[in-house]
Scaffold this active site. Structure first.
Site, PDB file in Angstrom:
ATOM      1  N   ASP A  51      37.363  28.519  41.558  1.00  0.00           N
ATOM      2  CA  ASP A  51      37.530  29.968  41.385  1.00  0.00           C
ATOM      3  C   ASP A  51      37.297  30.716  42.694  1.00  0.00           C
ATOM      4  O   ASP A  51      37.899  31.758  42.934  1.00  0.00           O
ATOM      5  CB  ASP A  51      36.618  30.492  40.274  1.00  0.00           C
ATOM      6  CG  ASP A  51      37.210  31.726  39.603  1.00  0.00           C
ATOM      7  OD1 ASP A  51      38.448  31.764  39.429  1.00  0.00           O
ATOM      8  OD2 ASP A  51      36.472  32.662  39.285  1.00  0.00           O
ATOM      9  N   GLU A  88      32.025  39.806  45.134  1.00  0.00           N
ATOM     10  CA  GLU A  88      32.255  38.582  44.362  1.00  0.00           C
ATOM     11  C   GLU A  88      32.276  37.359  45.291  1.00  0.00           C
ATOM     12  O   GLU A  88      31.713  36.319  44.974  1.00  0.00           O
ATOM     13  CB  GLU A  88      33.603  38.720  43.645  1.00  0.00           C
ATOM     14  CG  GLU A  88      33.703  37.925  42.356  1.00  0.00           C
ATOM     15  CD  GLU A  88      34.901  38.394  41.537  1.00  0.00           C
ATOM     16  OE1 GLU A  88      34.883  39.554  41.092  1.00  0.00           O
ATOM     17  OE2 GLU A  88      35.838  37.618  41.347  1.00  0.00           O
ATOM     18  N   GLU A 209      45.728  31.342  32.991  1.00  0.00           N
ATOM     19  CA  GLU A 209      44.275  31.363  32.754  1.00  0.00           C
ATOM     20  C   GLU A 209      43.864  30.170  31.884  1.00  0.00           C
ATOM     21  O   GLU A 209      42.849  29.526  32.145  1.00  0.00           O
ATOM     22  CB  GLU A 209      43.856  32.678  32.091  1.00  0.00           C
ATOM     23  CG  GLU A 209      43.942  33.895  33.011  1.00  0.00           C
ATOM     24  CD  GLU A 209      42.874  33.932  34.106  1.00  0.00           C
ATOM     25  OE1 GLU A 209      41.866  33.215  34.014  1.00  0.00           O
ATOM     26  OE2 GLU A 209      43.069  34.686  35.078  1.00  0.00           O
TER      27      GLU A 209
HETATM   28  C1  LIG Z   1      41.166  32.436  37.446  1.00  0.00           C
HETATM   29  C2  LIG Z   1      40.493  33.796  37.510  1.00  0.00           C
HETATM   30  N1  LIG Z   1      40.970  34.793  36.761  1.00  0.00           N
HETATM   31  C3  LIG Z   1      40.356  36.019  36.854  1.00  0.00           C
HETATM   32  C4  LIG Z   1      39.309  36.252  37.667  1.00  0.00           C
HETATM   33  C5  LIG Z   1      38.615  37.581  37.712  1.00  0.00           C
HETATM   34  N2  LIG Z   1      38.779  38.267  38.926  1.00  0.00           N
HETATM   35  C6  LIG Z   1      38.860  35.186  38.425  1.00  0.00           C
HETATM   36  N3  LIG Z   1      37.793  35.283  39.267  1.00  0.00           N
HETATM   37  N4  LIG Z   1      39.444  33.923  38.345  1.00  0.00           N
END
Ligand SMILES: Cc1ncc(CN)c(N)n1
Length: 220
Positions: A51, A88, A209
């Site tokens: 991520d 983040e 997702e």
């Molecule tokens: C795969 C994914 N999708 C959404 C997000 C949210 N920004 C994330 N961090 N990563």
């Protein structure tokens, strides 16, 4: 669910129309495993490293939206989103060091394909409504998923609470509702072709997702 609450705009109708896909993305076994405490920590570690790579690709995508936003209020919202991503990225680095995880990993296929999709959406000729729909959907899936792990009765492990709070908190939920309002406003005045394209993009996001969560659960 907050993703379809309030006044019935186009996005709320799509959430209803594509409910099975929506639930597949927001109630995935990876998320349900966090909520009931059964998650395999190696899956969480895999998700975290992958991520981080995704979020780095997400920044140019949001920046492309900033260039396309003409309304001052939209510019403010997108700028807020970029600022949150800065935070983040720092969080991922801190969390990775806490868990002893290297962020210098090879992106897996599901991640690469999702990032390629983001890159295609960042192109200058992509319509603002289409790109805004994507941003709303991407952020909302995370909010819906992680806020589910914070609901009463959850057995979310303490060490995963920070991740859940990051995307499951009320402020992030408010950000998602603001994105939804912007997307709905744009879609109201868009041509039929743009609305159809935006709906396709919404479906693509839900599938990407779901694949991303699947990747986190898979051993390789
Ligand atoms: C795969 C994914 N999708 C959404 C997000 C949210 N920004 C994330 N961090 N990563």
């Amino acid at each position: 669910m907050s993703g379809d609450g309030g006044e019935r705009g186009t996005t709320a109708r799509w959430v209803e129309k594509h409910r099975p896909l929506y639930l597949q993305a927001t109630r995935h076994p990876f998320i349900c495993g966090i909520k009931d405490g059964s998650v395999n920590i190696s899956a969480f570690r895999r998700w975290l490293a992958q991520d981080y790579l995704f979020v780095r690709e997400f920044i140019p995508f949001i920046a492309s939206l900033l260039l396309k936003a003409s309304k001052e209020s939209d510019v403010d919202v997108v700028l807020g989103g970029i600022a949150a991503l800065n935070d983040e990225i720092s969080w991922f680095r801190k969390e990775a060091s806490k868990w002893g995880i290297s962020l210098n990993v090879v992106p897996q296929m599901a991640n690469l394909e999702y990032c390629r999709f983001l890159q295609s959406l960042a192109l200058p000729d992509v319509n603002y409504s289409v790109a805004m729909t994507a941003l709303w959907a991407i952020e909302t899936v995370y909010h819906e998923s992680f806020s589910f792990c914070l609901e009463g009765g959850s057995k979310t492990p303490d060490e995963l609470m920070e991740a859940c709070c990051r995307w499951g908190n009320a402020d992030f939920g408010q950000y998602c509702r603001t994105l939804r309002k912007i997307a709905d406003r744009c879609l109201e005045t868009s041509s039929g072709d743009v609305v159809s394209e935006s709906e396709e993009i919404f479906i693509c996001v839900l599938n990407f997702e779901n694949d991303f969560w699947n990747m986190s659960l898979s051993e390789l």
